[in-house]
Design a protein around this motif. Structure first.
Motif, short mmCIF file in Angstrom:
data_model
loop_
_atom_site.label_atom_id
_atom_site.label_comp_id
_atom_site.label_asym_id
_atom_site.label_seq_id
_atom_site.Cartn_x
_atom_site.Cartn_y
_atom_site.Cartn_z
N VAL A 177 7.20 7.27 3.00
CA VAL A 177 6.64 6.06 3.58
C VAL A 177 7.73 5.43 4.45
O VAL A 177 8.65 4.81 3.93
CB VAL A 177 6.17 5.07 2.50
CG1 VAL A 177 5.59 3.81 3.13
CG2 VAL A 177 5.16 5.73 1.57
N LEU A 225 -1.92 3.68 6.03
CA LEU A 225 -1.71 2.71 4.95
C LEU A 225 -2.30 1.34 5.29
O LEU A 225 -2.36 0.47 4.43
CB LEU A 225 -0.22 2.53 4.68
CG LEU A 225 0.55 3.79 4.28
CD1 LEU A 225 2.04 3.50 4.28
CD2 LEU A 225 0.08 4.29 2.94
N GLU A 251 -7.69 2.20 -0.41
CA GLU A 251 -6.49 3.01 -0.70
C GLU A 251 -6.57 3.58 -2.11
O GLU A 251 -6.25 4.75 -2.34
CB GLU A 251 -5.23 2.17 -0.52
CG GLU A 251 -4.00 2.99 -0.24
CD GLU A 251 -4.00 3.56 1.16
OE1 GLU A 251 -4.26 4.79 1.30
OE2 GLU A 251 -3.72 2.83 2.12
N ASN A 261 0.84 -1.20 0.00
CA ASN A 261 0.00 0.00 0.00
C ASN A 261 0.87 1.25 0.00
O ASN A 261 0.56 2.24 -0.67
CB ASN A 261 -0.94 0.01 1.20
CG ASN A 261 -2.24 -0.69 0.94
OD1 ASN A 261 -2.51 -1.15 -0.17
ND2 ASN A 261 -3.07 -0.80 1.97
N GLY A 262 1.97 1.23 0.74
CA GLY A 262 2.88 2.37 0.75
C GLY A 262 3.49 2.61 -0.62
O GLY A 262 3.62 3.76 -1.06
#
Length: 142
Positions: free
Chosen positions: A67, A116, A123, A49-50
């Motif tokens: 991140v 995140l 997201e 997700n980052g």
């Protein structure tokens, strides 16, 4: 009962006698093969997700993203967008809730913090809403 079952687990040898039953069982579960595998999978998911956020916001002029490696929270640098309170902007203009950076000190004015640890679809929607809000701010049609 439960205490004896907890004591019989191999990892229980490392726990103090004063540990509560639920805490001891949770620690044993977390240190089991299944618990460690689950932890690795969750960390990989959050890391992905980052990477998604970093890639999606790389093309947004005036916005930067950091991140961290040991956290599920990304820091967005929105000073290039001229936003002193970017979390308020994204909440009002895009329907995305984040934490204001200034909450963590005056030097973080112009930053916001994005979680995140959420589903990939959420997201993706978050990023679409943020990009659309920035386009409207910049007067660029989508």
């Amino acid at each position: 009962g439960a205490r004896r079952a907890g004591r019989d687990q191999p990892h229980s040898a490392r726990l103090a006698d004063e540990a509560g039953v639920l805490g001891a069982l949770a620690a044993v579960a977390a240190l089991s093969e299944e618990g460690l595998a689950w932890n690795r999978a969750v960390r990989a998911y959050v890391r992905a997700n980052g990477e998604l956020v970093g890639g999606a916001l790389a093309g947004v002029e005036g916005a930067g993203v950091t991140v961290p490696t040991g956290s599920y929270l990304a820091w967005l640098d929105c000073r290039g967008l001229g936003l002193e309170r970017p979390a308020r902007f994204f909440r009002e203009e895009g329907g995305v809730a984040m934490n204001e950076g200034v909450t963590f000190g005056r030097t973080w004015s112009g930053f916001c913090r994005l979680n995140l640890a959420t589903g990939r679809g959420i997201e993706d929607e978050t990023l679409n809403r943020m990009r659309d809000a920035v386009r409207r701010l910049s007067g660029v049609s989508s």
